[in-house]
Design an enzyme around this catalytic site. Sequence first.
Site, mmCIF file in Angstrom:
data_model
loop_
_atom_site.group_PDB
_atom_site.id
_atom_site.type_symbol
_atom_site.label_atom_id
_atom_site.label_comp_id
_atom_site.label_asym_id
_atom_site.label_seq_id
_atom_site.Cartn_x
_atom_site.Cartn_y
_atom_site.Cartn_z
ATOM 1 C CG ASP A 9 -1.613 1.284 1.483
ATOM 2 O OD1 ASP A 9 -2.311 1.740 0.572
ATOM 3 O OD2 ASP A 9 -1.467 1.847 2.581
ATOM 4 C CG HIS A 178 -7.030 7.151 13.120
ATOM 5 N ND1 HIS A 178 -7.713 5.981 13.316
ATOM 6 C CD2 HIS A 178 -6.515 7.084 11.860
ATOM 7 C CE1 HIS A 178 -7.648 5.239 12.213
ATOM 8 N NE2 HIS A 178 -6.920 5.879 11.324
ATOM 9 N N GLY A 181 -3.997 3.157 9.428
ATOM 10 C CA GLY A 181 -3.784 1.802 8.958
ATOM 11 C C GLY A 181 -2.870 1.726 7.748
ATOM 12 C CG HIS A 182 -3.329 3.715 4.773
ATOM 13 N ND1 HIS A 182 -3.687 2.806 3.806
ATOM 14 C CD2 HIS A 182 -4.480 4.281 5.205
ATOM 15 C CE1 HIS A 182 -5.001 2.821 3.644
ATOM 16 N NE2 HIS A 182 -5.502 3.704 4.482
#
Length: 226
Positions: A9, A178, A181-182
């Site tokens: 990713d 937060h 997720g990357h």
Amino acid sequence: VGIRVLMADSTNADHPGEQISESDVLKDIESLFVSAPGRIFVGTFSSMISRVQMIIELAEKYNRKVVIEGRSMHANVEVAKELGYLKFKPNTIVEPEEANQLPDKRVVVVGTGAQAQKNAFLMKLSMDEHRKFKLKRGDTVVFSSSVIPGNERTVQGIKDTLWRKGARVVHNQLMDVHAGGHCKQEDLKKFYSIIKPEFHVPIEAYHYMLRIHQQLMVEDMGHPAD
């Protein structure tokens, strides 16, 4: 036999450094539970069951009841509960009607819409279209997610609307609410050094992010350019 192809990713390939940990997120979200004078509304991805568990545990610790809002959030919480991934006391999660009878400082609402999706909970709340909740001064709205590239303008618009209605808006550029997720650049390099693929294919992002990812692997990690 080694790894033939790694497809990685690239969404945060243009961000230096490393992603923060969930323990950092816990610390900052807990500080909101300590300081928030009224209701706390948390917007996050409905798939972030670990984040929902975190909010529930903090609610139990600080004597708040939890309302789950959003169709996908309801569905995922129910499945996670049945599978044993979510654990909470029987009286922690309540319906909106019960929450509206409680003092504001005893209520936290977890819902969808942190990407400003049209029919999600936070959008309805900002537009005064939600049937159960109306924003008021003293409310805190937490965007417990990073903005997906391409959504920046709509997310900023909903933040402006929430501020105009008197809410305090907290997001990951103000506090660590937060853990993305990357992978950022150092995460990508660490990942690559563990996998050691024969071929490396940057995926999942704008073209310029793919190019930066490629450049990172060639120049910093010594991966053959061809």
